[in-house]
Write a protein that holds these residues in place. Structure first.
Motif, mmCIF file in Angstrom:
data_model
loop_
_atom_site.group_PDB
_atom_site.id
_atom_site.type_symbol
_atom_site.label_atom_id
_atom_site.label_comp_id
_atom_site.label_asym_id
_atom_site.label_seq_id
_atom_site.Cartn_x
_atom_site.Cartn_y
_atom_site.Cartn_z
ATOM 1 N N LEU A 70 4.061 -32.482 18.528
ATOM 2 C CA LEU A 70 5.037 -33.565 18.414
ATOM 3 C C LEU A 70 5.100 -34.387 19.703
ATOM 4 N N VAL A 71 5.040 -33.727 20.851
ATOM 5 C CA VAL A 71 5.027 -34.443 22.137
ATOM 6 C C VAL A 71 3.814 -35.356 22.212
ATOM 7 N N PHE A 72 2.683 -34.858 21.752
ATOM 8 C CA PHE A 72 1.451 -35.653 21.803
ATOM 9 C C PHE A 72 1.526 -36.868 20.872
ATOM 10 N N LEU A 73 2.044 -36.667 19.666
ATOM 11 C CA LEU A 73 2.061 -37.740 18.676
ATOM 12 C C LEU A 73 3.254 -38.683 18.820
ATOM 13 N N LYS A 74 4.402 -38.142 19.166
ATOM 14 C CA LYS A 74 5.643 -38.931 19.270
ATOM 15 C C LYS A 74 6.397 -38.495 20.525
ATOM 16 N N ILE B 287 10.366 -38.511 20.742
ATOM 17 C CA ILE B 287 11.072 -37.462 20.015
ATOM 18 C C ILE B 287 10.667 -36.082 20.551
ATOM 19 N N GLY B 288 9.377 -35.886 20.722
ATOM 20 C CA GLY B 288 8.867 -34.593 21.182
ATOM 21 C C GLY B 288 9.414 -34.189 22.539
ATOM 22 N N GLY B 289 9.549 -35.149 23.437
ATOM 23 C CA GLY B 289 10.102 -34.849 24.755
ATOM 24 C C GLY B 289 11.534 -34.339 24.670
ATOM 25 N N LEU B 290 12.305 -34.938 23.786
ATOM 26 C CA LEU B 290 13.692 -34.493 23.604
ATOM 27 C C LEU B 290 13.753 -33.109 22.965
ATOM 28 N N VAL B 291 12.879 -32.872 21.984
ATOM 29 C CA VAL B 291 12.837 -31.560 21.320
ATOM 30 C C VAL B 291 12.456 -30.474 22.328
ATOM 31 N N SER C 91 12.670 -30.601 25.577
ATOM 32 C CA SER C 91 13.727 -30.487 26.571
ATOM 33 C C SER C 91 14.859 -29.593 26.068
ATOM 34 N N ALA C 92 15.315 -29.841 24.859
ATOM 35 C CA ALA C 92 16.391 -29.027 24.283
ATOM 36 C C ALA C 92 15.943 -27.572 24.125
ATOM 37 N N TRP C 93 14.718 -27.378 23.664
ATOM 38 C CA TRP C 93 14.166 -26.034 23.471
ATOM 39 C C TRP C 93 14.162 -25.265 24.793
ATOM 40 N N LEU C 94 13.714 -25.920 25.865
ATOM 41 C CA LEU C 94 13.650 -25.261 27.169
ATOM 42 C C LEU C 94 15.042 -24.939 27.711
ATOM 43 N N VAL C 95 16.012 -25.807 27.470
ATOM 44 C CA VAL C 95 17.388 -25.520 27.896
ATOM 45 C C VAL C 95 17.912 -24.288 27.163
ATOM 46 N N LEU C 96 17.642 -24.193 25.865
ATOM 47 C CA LEU C 96 18.083 -23.024 25.102
ATOM 48 C C LEU C 96 17.429 -21.743 25.611
ATOM 49 N N ILE C 97 16.141 -21.812 25.911
ATOM 50 C CA ILE C 97 15.448 -20.644 26.462
ATOM 51 C C ILE C 97 16.082 -20.248 27.794
ATOM 52 N N ILE D 23 14.042 -30.971 32.362
ATOM 53 C CA ILE D 23 14.327 -32.277 32.970
ATOM 54 C C ILE D 23 13.083 -33.152 32.930
ATOM 55 N N SER D 24 11.924 -32.564 33.184
ATOM 56 C CA SER D 24 10.665 -33.320 33.127
ATOM 57 C C SER D 24 10.392 -33.828 31.717
ATOM 58 N N ALA D 25 10.597 -32.983 30.714
ATOM 59 C CA ALA D 25 10.370 -33.395 29.325
ATOM 60 C C ALA D 25 11.345 -34.494 28.928
ATOM 61 N N PHE D 26 12.593 -34.367 29.360
ATOM 62 C CA PHE D 26 13.590 -35.401 29.068
ATOM 63 C C PHE D 26 13.202 -36.721 29.734
ATOM 64 N N SER D 27 12.751 -36.640 30.979
ATOM 65 C CA SER D 27 12.309 -37.846 31.695
ATOM 66 C C SER D 27 11.129 -38.500 31.000
#
Length: 106
Positions: free
Chosen positions: A50-54, A57-61, A63-69, A91-95
């Motif tokens: 998802l990060v590669f294609l979009k 959206i993928g960056g936000l997903v 980012s949220a996933w890493l915060v939960l972990i 933070i990097s994924a969100f950026s």
């Protein structure tokens, strides 16, 4: 990185991933920690694609996933260093997602 980490959930070459599973969560699972980590691996591979294609959206997903972990790691406090690393990656994924918004010309 999500794709690499996801694939490694099936091989445990980089690390034995089940050790990072919070015991409280592990006790709630109807299956083994190894099975849970394989499910996590599939989710991480999908998130990486998802990060590669979009990237917006993928960056936000991711980012949220890493915060939960990170939050689950902090609950046990055994792997606080890994939790901090995951928060930095979040933070990097969100950026990246925010930059993708700026530079998307479609």
């Amino acid at each position: 990185m999500p794709i690499v980490a996801g694939l490694d959930k099936f091989t445990n070459i980089l690390t034995h991933w089940s050790q990072y599973l919070n015991p409280t969560i592990a006790n709630l699972l109807p299956f083994s920690g190894e099975t849970f980590m394989m499910i996590v691996g599939v989710i991480e591979i999908i998130a990486g694609i998802l990060v590669f294609l979009k990237p917006k959206i993928g960056g936000l997903v991711v980012s949220a996933w890493l915060v939960l972990i990170a939050l689950t790691l902090l609950m046990g406090w055994k792997f606080a260093d890994v939790a901090v690393r995951d928060l930095v990656m979040a933070i990097s994924a969100f950026s990246m997602a925010k930059l993708a918004l700026i530079f998307d010309h479609n």
